[in-house]
Scaffold this motif. Structure first.
Motif, PDB file in Angstrom:
ATOM      1  N   GLN A   1       0.837  -1.195   0.000  1.00  0.00           N
ATOM      2  CA  GLN A   1       0.000   0.000   0.000  1.00  0.00           C
ATOM      3  C   GLN A   1       0.878   1.252   0.000  1.00  0.00           C
ATOM      4  OE1 GLN A   1      -3.668   0.110  -0.041  1.00  0.00           O
ATOM      5  NE2 GLN A   1      -3.042  -1.889  -0.858  1.00  0.00           N
ATOM      6  N   SER A   2       0.282   2.363  -0.416  1.00  0.00           N
ATOM      7  CA  SER A   2       1.039   3.611  -0.566  1.00  0.00           C
ATOM      8  C   SER A   2       0.383   4.748   0.200  1.00  0.00           C
ATOM      9  CB  SER A   2       1.135   3.998  -2.053  1.00  0.00           C
ATOM     10  OG  SER A   2       1.777   2.998  -2.803  1.00  0.00           O
ATOM     11  N   VAL A   3       1.233   5.647   0.697  1.00  0.00           N
ATOM     12  CA  VAL A   3       0.792   6.927   1.249  1.00  0.00           C
ATOM     13  C   VAL A   3       1.364   7.997   0.330  1.00  0.00           C
ATOM     14  CG1 VAL A   3       0.884   8.520   3.197  1.00  0.00           C
ATOM     15  CG2 VAL A   3       0.731   6.049   3.606  1.00  0.00           C
ATOM     16  N   PHE A   4       0.502   8.820  -0.223  1.00  0.00           N
ATOM     17  CA  PHE A   4       0.924   9.736  -1.266  1.00  0.00           C
ATOM     18  C   PHE A   4       1.344  11.091  -0.714  1.00  0.00           C
ATOM     19  CE2 PHE A   4      -2.038   6.691  -3.123  1.00  0.00           C
ATOM     20  CZ  PHE A   4      -1.244   6.175  -4.136  1.00  0.00           C
TER      21      PHE A   4
ATOM     22  N   VAL B   1      -5.253   0.031   6.755  1.00  0.00           N
ATOM     23  CA  VAL B   1      -6.460  -0.659   7.217  1.00  0.00           C
ATOM     24  C   VAL B   1      -6.442  -2.139   6.852  1.00  0.00           C
ATOM     25  CG1 VAL B   1      -7.846  -0.162   5.149  1.00  0.00           C
ATOM     26  CG2 VAL B   1      -8.984  -0.445   7.374  1.00  0.00           C
ATOM     27  N   LEU B   2      -5.756  -2.514   5.776  1.00  0.00           N
ATOM     28  CA  LEU B   2      -5.654  -3.921   5.379  1.00  0.00           C
ATOM     29  C   LEU B   2      -4.407  -4.603   5.938  1.00  0.00           C
ATOM     30  CD1 LEU B   2      -6.828  -3.633   1.670  1.00  0.00           C
ATOM     31  CD2 LEU B   2      -8.080  -4.645   3.577  1.00  0.00           C
ATOM     32  N   ARG B   3      -3.691  -3.903   6.815  1.00  0.00           N
ATOM     33  CA  ARG B   3      -2.473  -4.422   7.445  1.00  0.00           C
ATOM     34  C   ARG B   3      -1.459  -4.894   6.394  1.00  0.00           C
ATOM     35  NH1 ARG B   3      -5.159  -2.348  10.948  1.00  0.00           N
ATOM     36  NH2 ARG B   3      -5.386  -3.085  13.099  1.00  0.00           N
ATOM     37  N   PRO B   4      -0.963  -3.991   5.562  1.00  0.00           N
ATOM     38  CA  PRO B   4      -0.010  -4.392   4.519  1.00  0.00           C
ATOM     39  C   PRO B   4       1.329  -4.800   5.115  1.00  0.00           C
ATOM     40  CG  PRO B   4      -0.133  -2.009   4.643  1.00  0.00           C
ATOM     41  CD  PRO B   4      -1.209  -2.541   5.560  1.00  0.00           C
ATOM     42  N   ALA B   5       2.078  -5.571   4.339  1.00  0.00           N
ATOM     43  CA  ALA B   5       3.437  -5.929   4.743  1.00  0.00           C
ATOM     44  C   ALA B   5       4.429  -4.841   4.370  1.00  0.00           C
ATOM     45  CB  ALA B   5       3.844  -7.246   4.085  1.00  0.00           C
ATOM     46  N   LEU B   6       4.143  -4.109   3.268  1.00  0.00           N
ATOM     47  CA  LEU B   6       5.031  -3.051   2.785  1.00  0.00           C
ATOM     48  C   LEU B   6       4.226  -1.773   2.595  1.00  0.00           C
ATOM     49  CD1 LEU B   6       7.723  -1.982   1.620  1.00  0.00           C
ATOM     50  CD2 LEU B   6       6.981  -2.850  -0.610  1.00  0.00           C
ATOM     51  N   LEU B   7       4.701  -0.699   3.202  1.00  0.00           N
ATOM     52  CA  LEU B   7       4.087   0.612   3.047  1.00  0.00           C
ATOM     53  C   LEU B   7       5.070   1.513   2.307  1.00  0.00           C
ATOM     54  CD1 LEU B   7       1.455   2.058   3.826  1.00  0.00           C
ATOM     55  CD2 LEU B   7       2.623   2.931   5.857  1.00  0.00           C
ATOM     56  N   ILE B   8       4.645   2.020   1.149  1.00  0.00           N
ATOM     57  CA  ILE B   8       5.469   2.923   0.350  1.00  0.00           C
ATOM     58  C   ILE B   8       5.032   4.345   0.642  1.00  0.00           C
ATOM     59  CG2 ILE B   8       6.098   3.615  -1.980  1.00  0.00           C
ATOM     60  CD1 ILE B   8       5.688   0.735  -2.865  1.00  0.00           C
ATOM     61  N   LEU B   9       5.954   5.148   1.140  1.00  0.00           N
ATOM     62  CA  LEU B   9       5.664   6.517   1.568  1.00  0.00           C
ATOM     63  C   LEU B   9       6.375   7.483   0.628  1.00  0.00           C
ATOM     64  CD1 LEU B   9       6.532   5.253   5.010  1.00  0.00           C
ATOM     65  CD2 LEU B   9       4.373   6.452   4.767  1.00  0.00           C
ATOM     66  N   ASP B  10       5.609   8.136  -0.239  1.00  0.00           N
ATOM     67  CA  ASP B  10       6.176   9.032  -1.248  1.00  0.00           C
ATOM     68  C   ASP B  10       6.045  10.478  -0.771  1.00  0.00           C
ATOM     69  OD1 ASP B  10       7.203  10.176  -3.481  1.00  0.00           O
ATOM     70  OD2 ASP B  10       5.648   9.500  -4.861  1.00  0.00           O
ATOM     71  N   GLU B  11       7.107  10.979  -0.145  1.00  0.00           N
ATOM     72  CA  GLU B  11       7.126  12.356   0.380  1.00  0.00           C
ATOM     73  C   GLU B  11       5.870  12.618   1.221  1.00  0.00           C
ATOM     74  OE1 GLU B  11       9.488  14.592   0.039  1.00  0.00           O
ATOM     75  OE2 GLU B  11      10.600  14.184  -1.796  1.00  0.00           O
ATOM     76  N   PRO B  12       5.570  11.806   2.227  1.00  0.00           N
ATOM     77  CA  PRO B  12       4.275  11.913   2.917  1.00  0.00           C
ATOM     78  C   PRO B  12       4.117  13.156   3.778  1.00  0.00           C
ATOM     79  CG  PRO B  12       5.682  10.361   4.054  1.00  0.00           C
ATOM     80  CD  PRO B  12       6.411  10.743   2.800  1.00  0.00           C
ATOM     81  N   THR B  13       5.212  13.861   4.072  1.00  0.00           N
ATOM     82  CA  THR B  13       5.100  15.035   4.952  1.00  0.00           C
ATOM     83  C   THR B  13       5.471  16.340   4.251  1.00  0.00           C
ATOM     84  OG1 THR B  13       7.378  14.738   5.758  1.00  0.00           O
ATOM     85  CG2 THR B  13       5.621  13.633   6.986  1.00  0.00           C
ATOM     86  N   SER B  14       5.785  16.302   2.963  1.00  0.00           N
ATOM     87  CA  SER B  14       6.299  17.501   2.294  1.00  0.00           C
ATOM     88  C   SER B  14       5.269  18.617   2.203  1.00  0.00           C
ATOM     89  CB  SER B  14       6.806  17.153   0.892  1.00  0.00           C
ATOM     90  OG  SER B  14       5.755  16.656   0.092  1.00  0.00           O
ATOM     91  N   ALA B  15       3.960  18.271   2.214  1.00  0.00           N
ATOM     92  CA  ALA B  15       2.925  19.291   2.088  1.00  0.00           C
ATOM     93  C   ALA B  15       2.449  19.808   3.449  1.00  0.00           C
ATOM     94  CB  ALA B  15       1.739  18.729   1.299  1.00  0.00           C
ATOM     95  N   LEU B  16       3.115  19.388   4.539  1.00  0.00           N
ATOM     96  CA  LEU B  16       2.663  19.733   5.880  1.00  0.00           C
ATOM     97  C   LEU B  16       3.575  20.771   6.524  1.00  0.00           C
ATOM     98  CD1 LEU B  16       1.951  16.112   7.162  1.00  0.00           C
ATOM     99  CD2 LEU B  16       0.313  17.711   6.170  1.00  0.00           C
ATOM    100  N   ASP B  17       3.025  21.504   7.487  1.00  0.00           N
ATOM    101  CA  ASP B  17       3.835  22.421   8.282  1.00  0.00           C
ATOM    102  C   ASP B  17       4.877  21.631   9.063  1.00  0.00           C
ATOM    103  OD1 ASP B  17       2.305  24.522   7.389  1.00  0.00           O
ATOM    104  OD2 ASP B  17       0.964  24.510   9.128  1.00  0.00           O
ATOM    105  N   VAL B  18       5.963  22.307   9.415  1.00  0.00           N
ATOM    106  CA  VAL B  18       7.067  21.628  10.095  1.00  0.00           C
ATOM    107  C   VAL B  18       6.613  20.989  11.404  1.00  0.00           C
ATOM    108  CG1 VAL B  18       9.324  21.956  11.166  1.00  0.00           C
ATOM    109  CG2 VAL B  18       8.794  23.113   9.021  1.00  0.00           C
TER     110      VAL B  18
END
Length: 334
Positions: free
Chosen positions: A90-93, A166-183
């Protein structure tokens, strides 16, 4: 550590008017079970294409993606979306605002992967799964009825993470997941991701431009340049003793009060074209301050310098042997 995912000779080429654009070119990358691997490099180096390949959102031109013992690269995309393996990656964009459907409530967004990829559930069981995922990311149940525009940036990021886990993945791909957030929000989300990895035993592939973030969250780091991995090492080793000139340039770009007053180390020249690059030349040739004739005559291969430290440079040597010569005024390798 046993491998969860093993990419071997992975390549993605796109046809252009003048040839083929080599977005990813012969990448080998291993992610162990429970391991967090960082992927860094300049914009345009192929990071996003690589993660899309590993998530099986696009098909590779060649190469293998062995996930939990199965080469999923051989499975057609249309069939893979219905494969049991789909739910385990699964991915977090990057932008939680853009990645959430504005017409779906928080409940609907988190329930969507269950409906598409999970086993058929009764309404009560579905609700229990959704609320359990929301609780894991620190969102109260009453937010389930809200729409994305009614949430803060940090809350939308949590919804994106809840949807991915939610599906309890084995691999989570995180593509710049915090770049759009305040520090301040970034720090909270990063701590949440670290906690979730420990609690759920997931593996991470974390893509980021922020080297400090990667250093804190990742066990091992892979450095990418123009479609190829040029260095891999445990995070502490990479920061302590980088062996590739490009890695040194990335680390030198991090603001450091200890270097105040010193001559900054800048790369000269521009990156080579990724369209039909010379197969016998180092991709970093033309920008590398250590360049020699051999660099344009023979492509350096990713080779081990220490048991867990690899670099693709003709002049990189293990500690204790002759070090790489001066790269720039006042800059030498450890």
């Amino acid at each position: 550590m046993t491998a969860l995912l093993d990419a071997v000779g992975l390549a993605k080429r796109y046809p252009t008017r003048n040839g083929f654009l080599h977005a990813v070119d012969g990448v080998d990358l291993r992610i162990g079970r429970g391991e967090s691997v960082g992927l860094v490099g300049e914009s345009g180096c192929g990071k996003s294409t690589l993660v899309r390949l590993l998530a099986r959102l696009i098909a590779p031109t060649e190469g293998a993606i062995v996930f939990d013992g199965q080469d999923i690269a051989t499975v057609p995309l249309g069939r893979f979306v219905r494969s049991p393996q789909r739910s385990r990656i699964q991915s977090v964009f990057q932008d939680p605002t853009e990645s959430l459907n504005p017409a779906l409530t928080v409940f609907g967004a988190v329930a969507d992967p269950i409906r598409r990829l999970g086993a058929p559930s009764r309404r009560k069981e579905l609700a229990q799964q959704v609320h359990a995922a929301l609780a894991l990311v620190g969102l109260p149940g009453e937010m389930a009825g809200r729409f994305p525009h009614q949430l803060s940036g940090g809350q939308r990021a949590r919804v994106g993470i809840a949807r991915a886990i939610v599906l309890r993945p084995a691999l989570l791909i995180l593509d710049e997941p915090t770049s759009a957030l305040d520090v301040s929000v970034q720090a909270i989300i990063l701590q949440l991701l670290a906690d979730l990895r420990q609690r759920l035993g997931m593996s991470y592939l974390f893509v980021s431009h922020d080297l400090h973030v990667v250093r804190l969250l990742c066990d091992r780091i892979a450095v990418m340049y123009l479609g190829r991995i040029v260095e891999q090492a445990p995070a502490t080793d990479l920061f302590r003793a980088p062996r590739h000139p490009y890695t040194r340039a990335l680390l030198a770009s991090i603001p450091d009060p200890a270097r105040r007053g010193q001559r900054p180390w800048r790369l000269e020249g521009s990156a080579r074209s990724p369209i039909d690059p010379a197969p016998d030349a180092c991709r970093f040739a033309g920008r590398c301050p250590r360049e020699e004739p051999v660099c344009t005559q023979r492509m350096p291969q990713l080779r081990p310098l220490e048991p867990d430290h690899l670099a693709a440079c003709h002049f990189a040597e293990p500690p204790g042997r002759a070090p790489m010569t001066t790269l720039a005024q006042g800059e030498t390798t450890p």
